[in-house]
Design a protein around this motif. Structure first.
Motif, mmCIF file in Angstrom:
data_model
loop_
_atom_site.group_PDB
_atom_site.id
_atom_site.type_symbol
_atom_site.label_atom_id
_atom_site.label_comp_id
_atom_site.label_asym_id
_atom_site.label_seq_id
_atom_site.Cartn_x
_atom_site.Cartn_y
_atom_site.Cartn_z
ATOM 1 N N ALA A 98 21.039 -14.071 -61.638
ATOM 2 C CA ALA A 98 20.154 -15.126 -62.140
ATOM 3 C C ALA A 98 18.669 -14.834 -61.961
ATOM 4 O O ALA A 98 17.830 -15.570 -62.491
ATOM 5 C CB ALA A 98 20.488 -16.452 -61.455
ATOM 6 N N LEU A 99 18.315 -13.793 -61.246
ATOM 7 C CA LEU A 99 16.901 -13.561 -60.940
ATOM 8 C C LEU A 99 16.045 -13.392 -62.187
ATOM 9 O O LEU A 99 14.884 -13.808 -62.211
ATOM 10 C CB LEU A 99 16.745 -12.339 -60.028
ATOM 11 C CG LEU A 99 17.273 -12.499 -58.603
ATOM 12 C CD1 LEU A 99 16.966 -11.250 -57.791
ATOM 13 C CD2 LEU A 99 16.692 -13.726 -57.930
ATOM 14 N N GLY A 100 16.591 -12.783 -63.214
ATOM 15 C CA GLY A 100 15.812 -12.580 -64.434
ATOM 16 C C GLY A 100 15.313 -13.879 -65.046
ATOM 17 O O GLY A 100 14.203 -13.933 -65.593
ATOM 18 N N SER A 101 16.090 -14.932 -64.932
ATOM 19 C CA SER A 101 15.709 -16.215 -65.524
ATOM 20 C C SER A 101 14.713 -16.987 -64.670
ATOM 21 O O SER A 101 14.206 -18.025 -65.106
ATOM 22 C CB SER A 101 16.962 -17.084 -65.743
ATOM 23 O OG SER A 101 17.546 -17.438 -64.497
ATOM 24 N N MET A 102 14.431 -16.493 -63.472
ATOM 25 C CA MET A 102 13.558 -17.213 -62.549
ATOM 26 C C MET A 102 12.175 -16.597 -62.416
ATOM 27 O O MET A 102 11.327 -17.132 -61.694
ATOM 28 C CB MET A 102 14.209 -17.268 -61.161
ATOM 29 C CG MET A 102 15.561 -17.946 -61.144
ATOM 30 S SD MET A 102 16.294 -17.911 -59.480
ATOM 31 C CE MET A 102 17.853 -18.740 -59.788
ATOM 32 N N ALA A 109 6.419 -22.430 -59.155
ATOM 33 C CA ALA A 109 7.184 -23.461 -58.456
ATOM 34 C C ALA A 109 8.256 -22.808 -57.590
ATOM 35 O O ALA A 109 9.453 -22.934 -57.855
ATOM 36 C CB ALA A 109 7.819 -24.419 -59.470
ATOM 37 N N PRO A 110 7.839 -22.097 -56.540
ATOM 38 C CA PRO A 110 8.823 -21.374 -55.730
ATOM 39 C C PRO A 110 9.826 -22.280 -55.025
ATOM 40 O O PRO A 110 10.960 -21.881 -54.796
ATOM 41 C CB PRO A 110 7.952 -20.611 -54.727
ATOM 42 C CG PRO A 110 6.658 -21.356 -54.681
ATOM 43 C CD PRO A 110 6.460 -21.878 -56.067
ATOM 44 N N PRO A 140 6.954 -27.716 -42.337
ATOM 45 C CA PRO A 140 5.620 -27.110 -42.372
ATOM 46 C C PRO A 140 5.638 -25.612 -42.640
ATOM 47 O O PRO A 140 4.839 -25.103 -43.411
ATOM 48 C CB PRO A 140 5.068 -27.420 -40.973
ATOM 49 C CG PRO A 140 5.846 -28.604 -40.500
ATOM 50 C CD PRO A 140 7.207 -28.440 -41.075
ATOM 51 N N ARG A 141 6.557 -24.900 -42.005
ATOM 52 C CA ARG A 141 6.580 -23.439 -42.164
ATOM 53 C C ARG A 141 7.004 -23.053 -43.578
ATOM 54 O O ARG A 141 6.455 -22.122 -44.163
ATOM 55 C CB ARG A 141 7.522 -22.831 -41.132
ATOM 56 C CG ARG A 141 7.364 -21.320 -40.975
ATOM 57 C CD ARG A 141 8.017 -20.848 -39.698
ATOM 58 N NE ARG A 141 8.092 -19.404 -39.650
ATOM 59 C CZ ARG A 141 8.631 -18.713 -38.643
ATOM 60 N NH1 ARG A 141 9.128 -19.369 -37.592
ATOM 61 N NH2 ARG A 141 8.663 -17.398 -38.662
ATOM 62 N N LEU A 142 7.961 -23.773 -44.127
ATOM 63 C CA LEU A 142 8.377 -23.491 -45.498
ATOM 64 C C LEU A 142 7.246 -23.817 -46.466
ATOM 65 O O LEU A 142 6.986 -23.067 -47.417
ATOM 66 C CB LEU A 142 9.626 -24.295 -45.850
ATOM 67 C CG LEU A 142 10.208 -24.055 -47.246
ATOM 68 C CD1 LEU A 142 10.582 -22.595 -47.449
ATOM 69 C CD2 LEU A 142 11.432 -24.958 -47.472
ATOM 70 N N GLY A 143 6.552 -24.910 -46.217
ATOM 71 C CA GLY A 143 5.421 -25.267 -47.072
ATOM 72 C C GLY A 143 4.348 -24.207 -47.067
ATOM 73 O O GLY A 143 3.765 -23.869 -48.099
ATOM 74 N N THR A 150 2.448 -18.845 -54.164
ATOM 75 C CA THR A 150 1.667 -19.285 -55.325
ATOM 76 C C THR A 150 0.208 -18.857 -55.251
ATOM 77 O O THR A 150 -0.527 -18.988 -56.229
ATOM 78 C CB THR A 150 1.722 -20.821 -55.465
ATOM 79 O OG1 THR A 150 1.243 -21.419 -54.258
ATOM 80 C CG2 THR A 150 3.143 -21.295 -55.733
ATOM 81 N N GLY A 151 -0.222 -18.352 -54.112
ATOM 82 C CA GLY A 151 -1.619 -17.986 -53.938
ATOM 83 C C GLY A 151 -1.915 -16.551 -54.311
ATOM 84 O O GLY A 151 -1.047 -15.795 -54.732
#
Length: 258
Positions: A98-102, A109-110, A140-143, A150-151
């Motif tokens: 499925a990675l190709g579609s992501m 939007a990770p 917090p850590r996941l955020g 995204t940065g």
């Protein structure tokens, strides 16, 4: 009117939080070695018009290796023939395919992508209500990790991929299939950040070849958070990436031979 009135205020660019990682022992050289290995693979003559075949085989081998790192090692021939029903293997295969579609969504939007990866990886391992839902402990850590994805960063893609991999494996946000999700997200990072845009290397095989015990030791060092442990993990990931490029070359050569 005071000087500068009416013009936007110039602010200094935010410092890259990952930049100091390149100064850790061995990291810069290991990242360059991984880049060289991938570039050699991408220059292979099969990549001009048959890279999709290499990518398909890479996804299959990557899924097998990712499951092996979870302790479920199955013959590649059986997986290719559809004779494997183990839920860990099937979950790894679904995420890999499925990675190709992501790719377009990962950098925007990770969190959405991670949820989808967990649904695919843990569909037969967790209660349906828990699928795609990170636990409160990850907050917090996941955020912070999602903001890194995204940065903008100047570090090599293999370093960012190693951070994604290490954070997800260390935090274990979902409680099931976190290792499979972490490796899939790391691979997706390498693809979308230009390390392996054709998805023809097999980094999961690199980790498996270096050994489960070494993988666990390196990850424990990253979890500890000390500079030496973090450096060892980043170097380990770069070495696995370099090995994964050799696996991609082996796939390409096998396809050439027919």
């Amino acid at each position: 009117m005071r000087p500068g009135a009416g013009r936007p205020v110039s602010r200094p660019a935010a410092a890259d939080p990952l930049a100091p990682l390149l100064d850790l022992p061995g990291v810069r050289d290991a990242a360059e070695g991984a880049r060289t290995g991938i570039d050699r693979l991408l220059r292979h003559r099969l990549m001009r018009n048959r890279s999709a075949e290499v990518s398909t085989e890479s996804a299959l081998r990557g899924a097998r290796a990712s499951a092996a790192l979870e302790g479920v090692d199955v013959p590649l021939a059986d997986l290719r023939a559809g004779r494997v029903e183990d839920p860990v293997v099937q979950g790894a295969l679904r995420t890999s395919v499925a990675l190709g579609s992501m790719q377009d969504t990962w950098s925007r939007a990770p969190g959405q992508v991670l949820a989808r990866l967990h649904v695919l990886a843990a569909a037969d391992l967790a209660d349906r209500a828990a699928l795609g839902r990170p636990g409160a402990h990850a907050g917090p850590r996941l955020g912070a990790l999602l903001r890194l994805v995204t940065g903008e960063t100047t570090v090599p893609a293999v370093v960012l991929a190693a951070v994604v991999h290490g954070e997800l494996a260390a935090v274990a946000p979902f409680g099931t299939a976190d290792g499979v999700v972490a490796r899939a997200a790391a691979r997706l990072t390498g693809i979308t950040r230009g390390l392996d845009p054709k998805a023809v290397s097999v980094p999961e095989v690199g980790f498996a070849e270096l050994g489960r015990a070494e993988y666990a030791r390196a990850l424990d060092g990253y979890r500890g958070g000390q500079p030496d442990g973090v450096a060892a993990w980043l170097v380990h990931c770069a070495r696995a990436t370099e090995h994964g490029a050799l696996e991609g070359l082996a796939v390409a050569e096998a396809l050439l031979r027919g």
